[in-house]
Design a protein around this motif. Structure first.
Motif, PDB file in Angstrom:
ATOM      1  N   PHE A   1      -8.933  -5.978   5.513  1.00 41.83           N
ATOM      2  CA  PHE A   1      -8.687  -5.782   4.444  1.00 41.83           C
ATOM      3  C   PHE A   1      -7.147  -5.320   4.708  1.00 41.83           C
ATOM      4  CE2 PHE A   1     -11.164  -2.804   7.385  1.00 41.83           C
ATOM      5  CZ  PHE A   1     -10.127  -1.585   7.543  1.00 41.83           C
ATOM      6  N   LYS A   2      -6.345  -4.280   2.925  1.00 41.68           N
ATOM      7  CA  LYS A   2      -5.343  -4.108   2.786  1.00 41.68           C
ATOM      8  C   LYS A   2      -5.803  -2.053   3.457  1.00 41.68           C
ATOM      9  CE  LYS A   2      -3.049  -7.761   2.184  1.00 41.68           C
ATOM     10  NZ  LYS A   2      -2.035  -8.042   3.115  1.00 41.68           N
ATOM     11  N   LEU A   3      -4.217  -2.230   3.413  1.00 44.34           N
ATOM     12  CA  LEU A   3      -4.009  -0.433   3.684  1.00 44.34           C
ATOM     13  C   LEU A   3      -2.689   0.063   3.446  1.00 44.34           C
ATOM     14  CD1 LEU A   3      -5.504   0.202   7.620  1.00 44.34           C
ATOM     15  CD2 LEU A   3      -6.510   1.085   5.486  1.00 44.34           C
ATOM     16  N   THR A   4      -2.828   0.965   2.789  1.00 43.16           N
ATOM     17  CA  THR A   4      -1.499   1.245   2.657  1.00 43.16           C
ATOM     18  C   THR A   4      -0.368   1.502   3.269  1.00 43.16           C
ATOM     19  OG1 THR A   4      -1.690   3.760   2.595  1.00 43.16           O
ATOM     20  CG2 THR A   4      -1.812   2.091   0.013  1.00 43.16           C
ATOM     21  N   GLU A   5       0.723   1.783   3.830  1.00 42.68           N
ATOM     22  CA  GLU A   5       1.059   2.852   5.476  1.00 42.68           C
ATOM     23  C   GLU A   5       0.508   3.823   5.356  1.00 42.68           C
ATOM     24  OE1 GLU A   5       5.803   2.594   4.074  1.00 42.68           O
ATOM     25  OE2 GLU A   5       5.608   0.808   4.204  1.00 42.68           O
ATOM     26  N   GLN A   6       0.218   4.667   4.796  1.00 46.76           N
ATOM     27  CA  GLN A   6       0.014   5.451   4.553  1.00 46.76           C
ATOM     28  C   GLN A   6      -1.387   5.696   5.122  1.00 46.76           C
ATOM     29  OE1 GLN A   6       1.915   8.796   4.360  1.00 46.76           O
ATOM     30  NE2 GLN A   6      -0.012   9.145   6.149  1.00 46.76           N
ATOM     31  N   GLN A   7      -2.087   5.334   5.003  1.00 46.98           N
ATOM     32  CA  GLN A   7      -3.552   5.087   5.384  1.00 46.98           C
ATOM     33  C   GLN A   7      -3.758   4.962   6.070  1.00 46.98           C
ATOM     34  OE1 GLN A   7      -4.619   2.801   1.974  1.00 46.98           O
ATOM     35  NE2 GLN A   7      -6.061   4.376   1.502  1.00 46.98           N
ATOM     36  N   TYR A   8      -2.956   3.311   7.112  1.00 48.41           N
ATOM     37  CA  TYR A   8      -2.306   3.098   8.142  1.00 48.41           C
ATOM     38  C   TYR A   8      -2.362   4.326   9.220  1.00 48.41           C
ATOM     39  CZ  TYR A   8      -1.571  -0.033  11.848  1.00 48.41           C
ATOM     40  OH  TYR A   8      -1.519  -0.233  13.569  1.00 48.41           O
ATOM     41  N   LEU A   9      -1.088   4.747   8.951  1.00 50.44           N
ATOM     42  CA  LEU A   9      -0.821   5.720  10.020  1.00 50.44           C
ATOM     43  C   LEU A   9      -2.033   6.775  10.162  1.00 50.44           C
ATOM     44  CD1 LEU A   9       3.059   5.914   8.811  1.00 50.44           C
ATOM     45  CD2 LEU A   9       2.189   5.890  10.790  1.00 50.44           C
ATOM     46  N   ASP A  10      -2.979   7.024   8.819  1.00 52.64           N
ATOM     47  CA  ASP A  10      -3.857   8.344   8.927  1.00 52.64           C
ATOM     48  C   ASP A  10      -5.507   7.298   9.626  1.00 52.64           C
ATOM     49  OD1 ASP A  10      -2.383  10.190   7.467  1.00 52.64           O
ATOM     50  OD2 ASP A  10      -3.474   9.272   5.615  1.00 52.64           O
ATOM     51  N   TYR A  11      -4.708   6.640   9.904  1.00 51.36           N
ATOM     52  CA  TYR A  11      -6.025   5.741  10.688  1.00 51.36           C
ATOM     53  C   TYR A  11      -5.976   5.697  11.591  1.00 51.36           C
ATOM     54  CZ  TYR A  11     -10.437   1.722  11.112  1.00 51.36           C
ATOM     55  OH  TYR A  11     -11.142   1.234  11.395  1.00 51.36           O
ATOM     56  N   GLU A  12      -4.996   5.347  11.649  1.00 51.72           N
ATOM     57  CA  GLU A  12      -4.316   5.445  13.814  1.00 51.72           C
ATOM     58  C   GLU A  12      -4.040   6.788  14.086  1.00 51.72           C
ATOM     59  OE1 GLU A  12      -5.042   3.159  15.709  1.00 51.72           O
ATOM     60  OE2 GLU A  12      -5.088   1.080  15.001  1.00 51.72           O
ATOM     61  N   ASP A  13      -4.725   7.319  15.207  1.00 55.06           N
ATOM     62  CA  ASP A  13      -4.016   8.518  15.821  1.00 55.06           C
ATOM     63  C   ASP A  13      -3.902   8.423  17.355  1.00 55.06           C
ATOM     64  OD1 ASP A  13      -7.085   9.274  17.427  1.00 55.06           O
ATOM     65  OD2 ASP A  13      -7.497   7.835  16.336  1.00 55.06           O
ATOM     66  N   GLU A  14      -4.193   7.523  18.017  1.00 50.06           N
ATOM     67  CA  GLU A  14      -3.436   6.756  19.058  1.00 50.06           C
ATOM     68  C   GLU A  14      -2.910   6.363  19.210  1.00 50.06           C
ATOM     69  OE1 GLU A  14      -5.517   6.327  23.453  1.00 50.06           O
ATOM     70  OE2 GLU A  14      -5.965   8.004  22.531  1.00 50.06           O
ATOM     71  N   TYR A  15      -1.429   5.699  20.441  1.00 49.57           N
ATOM     72  CA  TYR A  15      -0.406   4.568  19.993  1.00 49.57           C
ATOM     73  C   TYR A  15      -0.019   4.586  21.558  1.00 49.57           C
ATOM     74  CZ  TYR A  15      -0.226   4.750  14.585  1.00 49.57           C
ATOM     75  OH  TYR A  15      -0.782   5.281  13.797  1.00 49.57           O
ATOM     76  N   ALA A  16      -0.280   3.427  22.283  1.00 52.32           N
ATOM     77  CA  ALA A  16       0.469   3.246  23.176  1.00 52.32           C
ATOM     78  C   ALA A  16       1.735   1.994  23.045  1.00 52.32           C
ATOM     79  CB  ALA A  16      -0.829   2.993  24.545  1.00 52.32           C
ATOM     80  N   ILE A  17       2.764   3.048  23.261  1.00 55.14           N
ATOM     81  CA  ILE A  17       3.957   1.966  23.181  1.00 55.14           C
ATOM     82  C   ILE A  17       4.272   1.838  24.497  1.00 55.14           C
ATOM     83  CG2 ILE A  17       6.120   1.668  22.246  1.00 55.14           C
ATOM     84  CD1 ILE A  17       5.140   4.132  20.307  1.00 55.14           C
ATOM     85  N   VAL A  18       5.196   0.517  24.418  1.00 55.21           N
ATOM     86  CA  VAL A  18       5.005  -0.260  25.972  1.00 55.21           C
ATOM     87  C   VAL A  18       6.500  -0.598  25.911  1.00 55.21           C
ATOM     88  CG1 VAL A  18       5.031  -1.486  28.486  1.00 55.21           C
ATOM     89  CG2 VAL A  18       3.327  -0.568  27.131  1.00 55.21           C
ATOM     90  N   PHE A  19       7.805  -0.581  26.131  1.00 57.06           N
ATOM     91  CA  PHE A  19       9.093  -0.640  26.011  1.00 57.06           C
ATOM     92  C   PHE A  19       9.808  -1.180  27.003  1.00 57.06           C
ATOM     93  CE2 PHE A  19       9.013   3.468  23.189  1.00 57.06           C
ATOM     94  CZ  PHE A  19       9.421   3.308  22.424  1.00 57.06           C
ATOM     95  N   PHE A  20      10.417  -2.622  26.226  1.00 51.67           N
ATOM     96  CA  PHE A  20      10.458  -3.607  27.636  1.00 51.67           C
ATOM     97  C   PHE A  20      11.725  -3.131  27.804  1.00 51.67           C
ATOM     98  CE2 PHE A  20       6.578  -4.874  26.657  1.00 51.67           C
ATOM     99  CZ  PHE A  20       6.346  -5.012  28.005  1.00 51.67           C
ATOM    100  N   LEU A  21      12.800  -2.658  28.655  1.00 53.69           N
ATOM    101  CA  LEU A  21      14.263  -2.616  28.618  1.00 53.69           C
ATOM    102  C   LEU A  21      14.666  -3.341  29.983  1.00 53.69           C
ATOM    103  CD1 LEU A  21      14.056   1.151  29.496  1.00 53.69           C
ATOM    104  CD2 LEU A  21      13.889   0.225  27.226  1.00 53.69           C
ATOM    105  N   THR A  22      15.921  -3.664  29.055  1.00 55.29           N
ATOM    106  CA  THR A  22      17.158  -4.997  29.860  1.00 55.29           C
ATOM    107  C   THR A  22      17.566  -4.084  30.171  1.00 55.29           C
ATOM    108  OG1 THR A  22      15.835  -6.741  28.829  1.00 55.29           O
ATOM    109  CG2 THR A  22      18.177  -7.237  29.968  1.00 55.29           C
TER     110      THR A  22
END
Length: 382
Positions: free
Chosen positions: A333-354
């Motif tokens: 289903f579709k979500l607006t940008e704001q709905q998506y940011l409101d729906y998620e509440d935890e973000y695990a981000i891995v930055f692979f550095l060269t």
């Protein structure tokens, strides 16, 4: 079997009923009909008396119920339920995180009436998050807030009959430099999108649904050097910069200074032969239209021009939204940008550095992993 019914009033809301059993005049069936004819009107009268006395212990028949919502901007009211997130994981997270809730009630004009709350053992006993509220006939607006046991959330004291719904807001505590580096208790909020009518007291409960969403976010950032060199968290400052520390009763952002959220927890993790830096940060609601920055700076290091040596400095919300279409494909289903940011509440981000070999700009990042989704950035230099 015979019966004489002797009735006397005990108080404003109840009656004492005595039965003197006299044999051989009335049948049992006749007695039951007589008792029912007398008792039922008295029960209705007793509950109706609550309209004039909110302190009575008699059941009012009005309940307020919290539900986890995808989007709480619509669909709240009496005995209706829409846009509810039925994901078991989301609901379980709500039950695990919420240890207190307050219901702020306003009349149809938005004037403050009173606040009711549950916490601790009472919440455990009523884990459906439904509360009886003594409301008489009228129109009401309800705002629900959780997590206010955390003193870092500053809520003004409202005055009955004077304060309005516009006076209810939440401001995040910060120091004189607008810096916040503490763990934030999960903050959930919801409200009725329009005044809800309570027509009368009834033996059938009137349920006012309030759909809640989470306004706190957790960002877990990990830095990995692809050359195999260890990256230690104590050598870096991790920060989120956002002007999102002031919210109104509907959870919308109000004008505020930019807050610098620093990591409340840092550690070093071993993945196979690589040592990577890990940092956890909290922030309040992300706004899709705002430029929320995520900055990683090497400690005690400057560039040739004297400015801090930044490893990363990105528009965080822009990168989080790169996963929206991938997520939509997964859930269907579709979500607006704001709905998506409101729906998620935890973000695990891995930055692979060269490594670049440059003193002032030691890394480029061409690949990141956000919640398991791989994003390739085409030689984008950070």
């Amino acid at each position: 079997m015979q019966a004489v019914i002797r009735l006397h009033r005990a108080n404003n809301y109840g009656y004492n009923l005595d039965l003197m059993i006299l044999r051989n005049i009335f049948s049992d069936r006749t007695i039951c009909k007589a008792v029912a004819a007398i008792i039922l009107p008295l029960l209705l009268h007793s509950c109706a008396a609550l309209k004039e006395d909110y302190n009575s212990e008699c059941e009012t028949g009005v309940k307020i119920k919290l539900q986890v919502a995808v989007n709480v901007n619509v669909g709240t009211g009496v005995n209706t339920s829409v846009d509810i997130d039925s994901s078991p994981a989301k609901v379980e997270k709500f039950y695990a995180e919420v240890h207190s809730v307050k219901f702020f009630v306003f009349d149809s004009t938005g004037t403050y009436i009173d606040v009711w709350g549950m916490e601790g053992k009472e919440l455990l006993q009523k884990n459906d998050y439904t509360m009886d509220i003594p409301l008489g006939k009228g129109f009401y607006n309800v705002v629900a807030l959780t997590g206010l046991e955390d003193t870092k959330y500053i809520v003004p004291t409202l005055t009955k009959g004077v304060s309005t719904i516009e006076d209810l807001n939440v401001k995040l505590e910060r120091d004189a430099q607008n810096h916040q580096d503490k763990y934030l208790t999960p903050l959930w909020t919801g409200y009725t999108s329009k005044a809800v009518e309570v027509k009368e007291f009834s033996l059938t409960p009137i349920i006012i649904y309030v759909n809640v969403r989470k306004l706190t976010n957790t960002v877990i950032a990990l830095l990995q050097d692809l050359s195999g060199k260890e990256v230690l968290s104590e050598n870096y400052d991790f920060e989120i910069k956002a002007d999102n520390g002031y919210l109104n009763s509907r959870g919308s952002l109000m004008p505020d200074d930019t807050i610098t959220y620093s990591a409340y927890l840092k550690s070093n993790e071993q993945i196979e032969s690589a040592t990577i830096a890990r940092a956890e940060m909290n922030t309040l609601r992300f706004d899709a239209k705002k430029n929320t920055r995520f900055v990683v700076t090497e400690k005690n290091a400057t560039k040739a021009d004297g400015t801090p040596k930044k490893i990363l400095d990105i528009n965080l919300t822009k990168y989080l939204l790169l996963t929206r279409s991938l997520y939509e494909g997964k859930v269907g289903f579709k979500l607006t940008e704001q709905q998506y940011l409101d729906y998620e509440d935890e973000y695990a981000i891995v930055f692979f550095l060269t490594p670049t070999g440059k003193v002032d700009d030691p890394y480029i990042c061409v690949t990141i992993n956000i919640n398991g989704w791989i994003i390739r950035l085409n030689e984008f230099e950070l």
